[in-house]
Motif scaffolding. Sequence first.
Motif, PDB file in Angstrom:
ATOM      1  N   ARG A 498      26.809 -29.752  -8.348  1.00 16.36           N
ATOM      2  CA  ARG A 498      26.125 -30.530  -9.385  1.00 16.36           C
ATOM      3  C   ARG A 498      26.781 -30.468 -10.752  1.00 16.36           C
ATOM      4  O   ARG A 498      26.702 -31.429 -11.519  1.00 16.36           O
ATOM      5  N   TYR A 499      27.412 -29.377 -11.096  1.00 15.82           N
ATOM      6  CA  TYR A 499      27.973 -29.198 -12.434  1.00 15.82           C
ATOM      7  C   TYR A 499      28.968 -30.316 -12.758  1.00 15.82           C
ATOM      8  O   TYR A 499      29.904 -30.570 -12.005  1.00 15.82           O
ATOM      9  N   HIS A 500      28.730 -30.992 -13.881  1.00 11.23           N
ATOM     10  CA  HIS A 500      29.589 -32.094 -14.346  1.00 11.23           C
ATOM     11  C   HIS A 500      29.783 -33.158 -13.264  1.00 11.23           C
ATOM     12  O   HIS A 500      30.853 -33.765 -13.162  1.00 11.23           O
ATOM     13  N   GLY A 501      28.737 -33.389 -12.498  1.00 11.72           N
ATOM     14  CA  GLY A 501      28.783 -34.418 -11.469  1.00 11.72           C
ATOM     15  C   GLY A 501      27.503 -35.231 -11.451  1.00 11.72           C
ATOM     16  O   GLY A 501      26.515 -34.901 -12.123  1.00 11.72           O
ATOM     17  N   PRO A 502      27.460 -36.306 -10.684  1.00 13.01           N
ATOM     18  CA  PRO A 502      26.293 -37.194 -10.667  1.00 13.01           C
ATOM     19  C   PRO A 502      25.028 -36.575 -10.094  1.00 13.01           C
ATOM     20  O   PRO A 502      23.953 -37.159 -10.257  1.00 13.01           O
ATOM     21  N   LYS A 503      25.128 -35.431  -9.449  1.00  9.73           N
ATOM     22  CA  LYS A 503      23.947 -34.843  -8.822  1.00  9.73           C
ATOM     23  C   LYS A 503      23.269 -33.769  -9.671  1.00  9.73           C
ATOM     24  O   LYS A 503      22.380 -33.075  -9.190  1.00  9.73           O
ATOM     25  N   ASP A 504      23.684 -33.665 -10.932  1.00 13.00           N
ATOM     26  CA  ASP A 504      22.942 -32.811 -11.867  1.00 13.00           C
ATOM     27  C   ASP A 504      21.764 -33.630 -12.380  1.00 13.00           C
ATOM     28  O   ASP A 504      21.757 -34.158 -13.488  1.00 13.00           O
ATOM     29  N   GLU A 505      20.742 -33.740 -11.520  1.00 13.85           N
ATOM     30  CA  GLU A 505      19.597 -34.611 -11.766  1.00 13.85           C
ATOM     31  C   GLU A 505      18.296 -33.816 -11.792  1.00 13.85           C
ATOM     32  O   GLU A 505      18.212 -32.705 -11.266  1.00 13.85           O
ATOM     33  N   TYR A 506      17.288 -34.409 -12.383  1.00 11.10           N
ATOM     34  CA  TYR A 506      15.953 -33.794 -12.440  1.00 11.10           C
ATOM     35  C   TYR A 506      15.360 -33.697 -11.043  1.00 11.10           C
ATOM     36  O   TYR A 506      15.494 -34.620 -10.236  1.00 11.10           O
ATOM     37  N   ASP A 507      14.685 -32.583 -10.759  1.00  4.18           N
ATOM     38  CA  ASP A 507      14.071 -32.353  -9.458  1.00  4.18           C
ATOM     39  C   ASP A 507      12.588 -32.039  -9.654  1.00  4.18           C
ATOM     40  O   ASP A 507      12.237 -31.061 -10.325  1.00  4.18           O
ATOM     41  N   GLU A 508      11.739 -32.856  -9.086  1.00  2.00           N
ATOM     42  CA  GLU A 508      10.294 -32.672  -9.218  1.00  2.00           C
ATOM     43  C   GLU A 508       9.824 -31.338  -8.629  1.00  2.00           C
ATOM     44  O   GLU A 508       8.746 -30.843  -8.973  1.00  2.00           O
ATOM     45  N   ASN A 509      10.620 -30.751  -7.750  1.00  2.93           N
ATOM     46  CA  ASN A 509      10.209 -29.524  -7.068  1.00  2.93           C
ATOM     47  C   ASN A 509      10.722 -28.260  -7.754  1.00  2.93           C
ATOM     48  O   ASN A 509      10.559 -27.162  -7.209  1.00  2.93           O
ATOM     49  N   TRP A 510      11.316 -28.378  -8.905  1.00  2.00           N
ATOM     50  CA  TRP A 510      11.829 -27.199  -9.598  1.00  2.00           C
ATOM     51  C   TRP A 510      10.730 -26.192  -9.908  1.00  2.00           C
ATOM     52  O   TRP A 510       9.608 -26.563 -10.274  1.00  2.00           O
ATOM     53  N   ASP A 511      11.070 -24.910  -9.789  1.00  3.67           N
ATOM     54  CA  ASP A 511      10.198 -23.809 -10.199  1.00  3.67           C
ATOM     55  C   ASP A 511      10.569 -23.450 -11.638  1.00  3.67           C
ATOM     56  O   ASP A 511      11.641 -22.903 -11.899  1.00  3.67           O
ATOM     57  N   TRP A 512       9.673 -23.740 -12.576  1.00  8.53           N
ATOM     58  CA  TRP A 512       9.965 -23.576 -13.997  1.00  8.53           C
ATOM     59  C   TRP A 512       9.627 -22.187 -14.531  1.00  8.53           C
ATOM     60  O   TRP A 512       9.845 -21.919 -15.727  1.00  8.53           O
ATOM     61  N   SER A 513       9.100 -21.300 -13.706  1.00  4.39           N
ATOM     62  CA  SER A 513       8.597 -20.023 -14.217  1.00  4.39           C
ATOM     63  C   SER A 513       9.700 -19.198 -14.881  1.00  4.39           C
ATOM     64  O   SER A 513       9.466 -18.539 -15.908  1.00  4.39           O
ATOM     65  N   GLY A 514      10.898 -19.207 -14.312  1.00  8.29           N
ATOM     66  CA  GLY A 514      11.991 -18.452 -14.910  1.00  8.29           C
ATOM     67  C   GLY A 514      12.423 -19.034 -16.242  1.00  8.29           C
ATOM     68  O   GLY A 514      12.701 -18.296 -17.209  1.00  8.29           O
ATOM     69  N   VAL A 515      12.484 -20.344 -16.318  1.00  9.15           N
ATOM     70  CA  VAL A 515      12.849 -21.001 -17.572  1.00  9.15           C
ATOM     71  C   VAL A 515      11.836 -20.679 -18.661  1.00  9.15           C
ATOM     72  O   VAL A 515      12.201 -20.373 -19.812  1.00  9.15           O
ATOM     73  N   MET A 516      10.558 -20.713 -18.302  1.00 11.12           N
ATOM     74  CA  MET A 516       9.532 -20.461 -19.308  1.00 11.12           C
ATOM     75  C   MET A 516       9.582 -19.018 -19.797  1.00 11.12           C
ATOM     76  O   MET A 516       9.329 -18.746 -20.977  1.00 11.12           O
ATOM     77  N   ALA A 517       9.945 -18.089 -18.915  1.00 14.77           N
ATOM     78  CA  ALA A 517      10.120 -16.699 -19.345  1.00 14.77           C
ATOM     79  C   ALA A 517      11.288 -16.594 -20.323  1.00 14.77           C
ATOM     80  O   ALA A 517      11.227 -15.861 -21.316  1.00 14.77           O
ATOM     81  N   ASP A 518      12.365 -17.327 -20.053  1.00 15.95           N
ATOM     82  CA  ASP A 518      13.502 -17.321 -20.966  1.00 15.95           C
ATOM     83  C   ASP A 518      13.115 -17.915 -22.319  1.00 15.95           C
ATOM     84  O   ASP A 518      13.533 -17.418 -23.373  1.00 15.95           O
ATOM     85  N   LEU A 519      12.311 -18.972 -22.301  1.00 15.85           N
ATOM     86  CA  LEU A 519      11.896 -19.588 -23.561  1.00 15.85           C
ATOM     87  C   LEU A 519      11.002 -18.648 -24.371  1.00 15.85           C
ATOM     88  O   LEU A 519      11.061 -18.639 -25.608  1.00 15.85           O
ATOM     89  N   GLN A 520      10.181 -17.851 -23.690  1.00 14.07           N
ATOM     90  CA  GLN A 520       9.399 -16.855 -24.425  1.00 14.07           C
ATOM     91  C   GLN A 520      10.318 -15.846 -25.104  1.00 14.07           C
ATOM     92  O   GLN A 520      10.047 -15.394 -26.219  1.00 14.07           O
TER      93      GLN A 520
END
Length: 559
Positions: A498-520
């Motif tokens: 996916r990196y620097h390619g057309p498949k670096d796309e949004y995924d409705e099934n992503w688990d956001w819990s890790g990202v939200m911990a990083d944002l905290q």
Amino acid sequence: MIRNGLIAAAALALAACSGTKGDNALDIPEVQKGDISEQTMKEVVKELASDAFEGRMPGSAGEEKTVAYLTKRFEEAGLQPGNNGSWVQDVPLVEITGKDYAPLTITGDGIDLSYEFSTDWVAVTYREDAATSVEDSDMVFVGYGINAPERDWNDYEGVDVKGKTVVILVNDPDFATDSLEGPFNGKAMTYYGRWTYKFEEAARQGAAAALIIHDTAPASYGWNVVESSWTGPQAYAQRGENAPPLTMMNGWVQKEIGRAILKAAGKDLDELTALARTKGFKPVSLGLKASTSFRNDVRTFASQNVIGILPGTDAPDEYVMHTAHWDHLGHCTPAPDGDDICNGAVDNATGTAALVALAEAHAKAGAPRRSLVFLAVTAEESGLLGADYYAANPVFPLAQTVGGINMDAILVAGPAKDVTVVGPGKSQLDKFLDAALNAGGRVATPNPSPEAGYYYRSDHFAFAKRGVPMLYVDGGQDLVEGGREAGEAIEADYRKNRYHGPKDEYDENWDWSGVMADLQLFYGIGRMMAMSTSWPNWVDGDEFKATRDESCAAAEAGC
């Protein structure tokens, strides 16, 4: 996640003094957990990564949509326009495309060598000239091309290279060591090891041209990366008045080409490399002359940084930066299914969305004592151009900028026990990071590839090299489910597919819990910096400390 309540009590012991100008102890205040919206992250990433934005290429219709959307979201988040009543800062860019390259010829007493562009060597000019010509330029081997007074190291000592071509080794002198100890931090690359520094120093020394001898291990990438990156259009920020000097030409030669050139001068590459690693190395005049020429197509255009501010209460003229780049690659090489839009969902719609979500959270909590700045920069993918333009033309004085946090490509991988710190041990901002990590029950993992110099490859670096302490923290790899093996597998899959390619796309099934911990974590660090009275600095011996000290000494206000 950072617990509801107080930042770790251990951090309070550091608050020994007010942190005013000249003090060394740090004031790390208590802060509350931020009310950060996961829904905002989803909305912004999904929107920016949609096909309607066409990959967010600077200078395109996708840029217009991106700037309009970010302006709207910043205003709705509770920010004010950050550039004297405007939400944007114009970034004038120039694109230079070299063409019609003559061979690189090396001549001397009985020597007549010729090398083909792209396969043997590459070069560009940073000057906006219709033609570039280097003719019979004397060649000098300058080791690693470093002039570091604070480390008592000068590879240019005793030689005048004005109008000459300098030949330089990649990385820095103690790259080959196994530890992080040494005059240049052992195997951990310093800025002196980056090609950007080497070309800048060559220009300061008055060289006409600079050629780096490529070597895969110390460069951390193969010749194919050099060849693809240094041929075709090159974008740069347009230069203003009193800009630093430039060489006529900067480039690279294949390792074996470099070896052959030195052999023609009666020198051995391996022997000179060993000498260049020792303190007291003296530059070596090669008794050879370099020549080449090429023409340039020059195109100018404009892009925009987007800037929002939450003004501080008690110290509104002291600023804490949050940076992320909004741009991506636009249309790119198609995937097998024909999709040719590089959407850049992870890189870097995530970091851009984090600016919006963090702005919302800070506004909800009420303005802190210092001002918080949220800067979405353009043209990172072209060489950190938007960030570099801002740092060279700051809206808010750099001496009054306390420090900052950069967010680039937050991989959505689920919760992790750690975070990856790129460039640990460089500044006192690590103390703020440690306090937030302790409160959240997480740990810092040093960058696993310090020799690659990743600290010098994202937008925060534009500030760091001008003295402003900046943190660059990636998501962790020690996942709660699956540990390091799972984390490494997810990152490897992203890099490969996916990196620097057309498949670096949004995924409705992503688990956001890790990202939200990083944002905290980012929220806690930013809030602590904004509530603090301290001015964190670089640690003694860091390559950016002298610049910060000079900036602070000259400033009437700020650090």
